[in-house]
Design a protein around this motif. Structure first.
Motif, PDB file in Angstrom:
ATOM      1  N   MET A  83      42.144  62.312  97.629  1.00  0.00           N
ATOM      2  CA  MET A  83      41.248  63.709  97.691  1.00  0.00           C
ATOM      3  C   MET A  83      40.801  64.029  98.880  1.00  0.00           C
ATOM      4  N   TYR A  84      40.198  62.740  99.563  1.00  0.00           N
ATOM      5  CA  TYR A  84      39.575  62.914 100.588  1.00  0.00           C
ATOM      6  C   TYR A  84      40.455  63.265 101.892  1.00  0.00           C
ATOM      7  N   GLY A  85      41.960  63.170 101.955  1.00  0.00           N
ATOM      8  CA  GLY A  85      42.909  63.792 102.598  1.00  0.00           C
ATOM      9  C   GLY A  85      42.618  65.278 102.569  1.00  0.00           C
ATOM     10  N   LEU A  86      42.512  65.637 101.291  1.00  0.00           N
ATOM     11  CA  LEU A  86      42.540  67.223 100.727  1.00  0.00           C
ATOM     12  C   LEU A  86      41.226  67.746 101.527  1.00  0.00           C
ATOM     13  N   PHE A  87      40.017  67.232 101.553  1.00  0.00           N
ATOM     14  CA  PHE A  87      39.013  67.613 102.035  1.00  0.00           C
ATOM     15  C   PHE A  87      38.992  67.695 103.689  1.00  0.00           C
ATOM     16  N   GLU A  88      39.660  66.850 104.016  1.00  0.00           N
ATOM     17  CA  GLU A  88      39.765  66.477 105.495  1.00  0.00           C
ATOM     18  C   GLU A  88      40.650  67.840 106.019  1.00  0.00           C
ATOM     19  N   THR A  89      41.839  68.080 105.486  1.00  0.00           N
ATOM     20  CA  THR A  89      42.893  68.875 105.839  1.00  0.00           C
ATOM     21  C   THR A  89      42.454  70.372 105.867  1.00  0.00           C
ATOM     22  N   GLU A  90      41.893  70.661 104.450  1.00  0.00           N
ATOM     23  CA  GLU A  90      41.629  72.054 104.145  1.00  0.00           C
ATOM     24  C   GLU A  90      40.356  72.574 104.065  1.00  0.00           C
ATOM     25  N   PHE A  91      39.293  71.678 104.133  1.00  0.00           N
ATOM     26  CA  PHE A  91      37.938  72.012 104.345  1.00  0.00           C
ATOM     27  C   PHE A  91      37.184  71.649 105.575  1.00  0.00           C
ATOM     28  N   GLY A  92      38.094  70.912 106.483  1.00  0.00           N
ATOM     29  CA  GLY A  92      37.590  70.222 107.755  1.00  0.00           C
ATOM     30  C   GLY A  92      36.257  69.243 107.606  1.00  0.00           C
ATOM     31  N   THR A  93      36.287  68.695 106.548  1.00  0.00           N
ATOM     32  CA  THR A  93      35.359  67.743 106.109  1.00  0.00           C
ATOM     33  C   THR A  93      35.831  66.095 105.871  1.00  0.00           C
ATOM     34  N   ARG A  94      35.293  65.282 106.894  1.00  0.00           N
ATOM     35  CA  ARG A  94      35.739  64.127 106.807  1.00  0.00           C
ATOM     36  C   ARG A  94      34.605  63.026 106.499  1.00  0.00           C
ATOM     37  N   MET A  95      35.113  62.289 105.469  1.00  0.00           N
ATOM     38  CA  MET A  95      33.969  61.125 105.105  1.00  0.00           C
ATOM     39  C   MET A  95      34.072  60.154 105.949  1.00  0.00           C
ATOM     40  N   ILE A  96      32.684  59.864 106.663  1.00  0.00           N
ATOM     41  CA  ILE A  96      32.420  58.778 107.786  1.00  0.00           C
ATOM     42  C   ILE A  96      32.030  57.536 107.154  1.00  0.00           C
ATOM     43  N   ARG A  97      31.011  57.598 106.298  1.00  0.00           N
ATOM     44  CA  ARG A  97      30.460  56.437 105.424  1.00  0.00           C
ATOM     45  C   ARG A  97      29.819  56.826 104.194  1.00  0.00           C
ATOM     46  N   ALA A  98      29.673  55.649 103.476  1.00  0.00           N
ATOM     47  CA  ALA A  98      28.884  56.043 102.088  1.00  0.00           C
ATOM     48  C   ALA A  98      27.758  54.975 101.729  1.00  0.00           C
ATOM     49  N   SER A  99      26.962  55.440 100.948  1.00  0.00           N
ATOM     50  CA  SER A  99      25.807  54.554 100.486  1.00  0.00           C
ATOM     51  C   SER A  99      26.152  54.349  98.899  1.00  0.00           C
ATOM     52  N   GLU A 100      26.196  53.232  98.423  1.00  0.00           N
ATOM     53  CA  GLU A 100      26.583  53.067  97.148  1.00  0.00           C
ATOM     54  C   GLU A 100      25.647  52.290  96.371  1.00  0.00           C
ATOM     55  N   GLN A 101      25.332  52.483  95.063  1.00  0.00           N
ATOM     56  CA  GLN A 101      24.569  51.628  94.027  1.00  0.00           C
ATOM     57  C   GLN A 101      25.309  51.213  92.906  1.00  0.00           C
ATOM     58  N   ILE A 102      25.485  49.966  92.642  1.00  0.00           N
ATOM     59  CA  ILE A 102      26.138  49.694  91.428  1.00  0.00           C
ATOM     60  C   ILE A 102      25.510  48.750  90.511  1.00  0.00           C
ATOM     61  N   ARG A 103      25.600  49.069  89.104  1.00  0.00           N
ATOM     62  CA  ARG A 103      25.054  48.194  88.117  1.00  0.00           C
ATOM     63  C   ARG A 103      25.814  48.161  86.973  1.00  0.00           C
ATOM     64  N   ALA A 104      25.501  47.246  85.895  1.00  0.00           N
ATOM     65  CA  ALA A 104      26.558  47.305  84.723  1.00  0.00           C
ATOM     66  C   ALA A 104      25.913  48.133  83.485  1.00  0.00           C
ATOM     67  N   VAL A 105      26.649  48.765  82.964  1.00  0.00           N
ATOM     68  CA  VAL A 105      26.149  49.606  81.707  1.00  0.00           C
ATOM     69  C   VAL A 105      27.278  49.367  80.329  1.00  0.00           C
ATOM     70  N   CYS A 106      26.753  49.927  79.490  1.00  0.00           N
ATOM     71  CA  CYS A 106      27.586  50.090  78.258  1.00  0.00           C
ATOM     72  C   CYS A 106      28.197  51.322  77.907  1.00  0.00           C
ATOM     73  N   ALA A 107      29.544  51.490  77.535  1.00  0.00           N
ATOM     74  CA  ALA A 107      29.983  52.570  77.444  1.00  0.00           C
ATOM     75  C   ALA A 107      29.365  53.405  76.212  1.00  0.00           C
ATOM     76  N   ASP A 108      29.165  55.011  76.471  1.00  0.00           N
ATOM     77  CA  ASP A 108      28.527  55.644  75.383  1.00  0.00           C
ATOM     78  C   ASP A 108      29.861  56.285  74.564  1.00  0.00           C
TER      79      ASP A 108
END
Length: 294
Positions: A220-245
Motif C-alpha cells: 500500500m505504501y508503494g501506491l501512496f508513493e507512486t500515485e499520491f507523491g507521499t512517502r512514509m519516512i518514519r512512524a511512532s507506534e504504541q502497542i498493548r495487549a487486548v481481548c477480541a471483541d
C-alpha cells in the motif's frame, strides 16, 4: 486486558459519502565563498561598542548537518525521485562547496534513516517503498516458522468521512476535516491475522478508491508513493495487549476474548508531517511482533 473495541472505531459512523472514483527546492551552499575587505580596527571596535548585546547565543549546527538538510530538501522537492540515483559524493561536494568527507557523513545519516540506500559499485539511490526490503520496515508481524512474506488484503470499507476529534489531533488536522477511512483484514496463507483501520488526509489522498486499492497488487505504501507523491519516512507506534471483541472475533474467525496485540501507529512524511493513522489488531497464535533494536 482492554477491549479491542477501545482501540478501533465503530466503523467510522461519521461517514459523509463514498470516495470519489476519480483517480524544486533550490539549495543555498552551506559554505559559499565569502569576499573579504579591509576594515580599520578602530571602525570595527566602534561598531562592536555601539551594537546591542545579543540576548541569546546563536544555535550551532555542524556543517554535515547543514548539508544533510539541503539534500533532504532536494528529496522532499522531488529533485531526485524514489528509486533514482542521486549525484555522487564528489558532485555533491562540488555543488555545496564542502569536502567529500562532509558529504559522506551527511549521506551516512540519511542512509541510517532509510531516506537513501547505498548500492555497492552503483552509487546512492533514493529509497522507495517498492524495494523488497522496504516492505517490512513498517510490517513487524513475522511468522514463527518460515520466511516473512507480505499478506493478502480484503477491504471491508473505503469511504470519505469527517475526522473524529481523536483522529484529527493525532494527524494534526481540524476536527471534521475530510479523511479517507479504510478498514481491511489481512491474510497470511489464507488465515485472517490482522484487522486494520486507517485514516488518511482527504486532501492528499483525494481520488483513492476501493477499486484502486483492490487492483493494486503491491504494498500500500508503494501506491501512496507512486500515485499520491507521499512517502512514509518514519512512524511512532504504541502497542498493548487486548481481548477480541465480537467484531474482531468474527473478522479473525476466533473466539470472543482471544488475546490480541493492539497497535496504534502514526506515520510521517518529510518535515515530520503526519499522513497516516493506522490502528490494528494482530492475532499472534502463529506470528510474533519483531523489532530490531540498536
Amino acid at each position: 486486558m482492554n477491549s479491542a473495541s477501545s482501540n478501533l472505531t465503530n466503523n467510522a459512523t461519521a461517514a459523509s459519502g463514498a470516495v470519489s472514483p476519480t483517480a524544486g527546492t533550490s539549495a543555498t551552499p552551506a559554505d559559499a565563498p565569502v569576499s573579504t575587505v579591509s576594515v580599520p580596527v578602530a571602525s570595527v571596535n566602534a561598531t562592536v561598542a555601539a551594537a546591542p548585546v545579543a540576548s541569546a547565543s546563536p544555535t550551532f549546527s555542524p556543517l554535515y548537518q547543514q548539508i544533510k538538510a539541503l539534500i533532504t530538501q532536494s528529496l522532499q522537492s522531488g529533485e531526485w525521485k524514489p528509486g533514482e540515483l542521486i549525484p555522487s559524493e564528489v558532485e555533491l561536494a562540488g555543488r555545496f562547496k564542502v569536502s567529500q568527507g562532509t558529504v559522506r557523513k551527511a549521506i551516512d545519516e540519511l542512509a541510517a534513516e532509510n531516506l537513501v540506500m547505498r548500492r555497492q559499485g552503483k552509487g546512492t539511490f533514493v529509497s522507495t517503498h517498492h524495494e523488497a526490503r522496504a516492505h517490512f520496515r513498517f510490517l513487524r508481524l513475522v511468522p514463527d516458522e518460515g520466511v516473512p512474506h507480505y499478506p493478502e488484503s480484503k477491504f471491508i470499507e473505503v469511504k470519505r468521512v469527517r475526522a473524529p476529534a481523536d483522529v484529527a489531533r493525532l494527524m494534526d488536522l481540524k476536527s471534521g476535516d475530510a479523511v479517507i477511512f479504510i478498514k481491511r483484514v489481512q491474510y497470511f496463507d489464507g488465515i485472517p491475522t490482522i484487522v486494520e483501520e486507517l485514516w488518511l488526509p482527504g486532501l492528499i489522498f483525494k481520488g483513492l478508491t476501493a477499486e484502486r486499492l483492490v487492483e493494486y497488487k503491491g504494498p500500500m505504501y508503494g501506491l501512496f508513493e507512486t500515485e499520491f507523491g507521499t512517502r512514509m519516512i518514519r512512524a511512532s507506534e504504541q502497542i498493548r495487549a487486548v481481548c477480541a471483541d465480537a467484531g474482531a472475533a468474527q473478522l479473525l474467525n476466533i473466539d470472543f476474548g482471544t488475546p490480541l496485540l493492539s497497535s496504534e501507529r502514526v506515520s510521517f512524511t518529510y518535515g515530520d508531517k503526519p499522513v497516516e493513522l493506522r490502528r490494528g489488531l494482530y492475532l499472534t497464535s502463529r506470528h510474533h511482533y519483531q523489532n530490531e533494536l540498536s
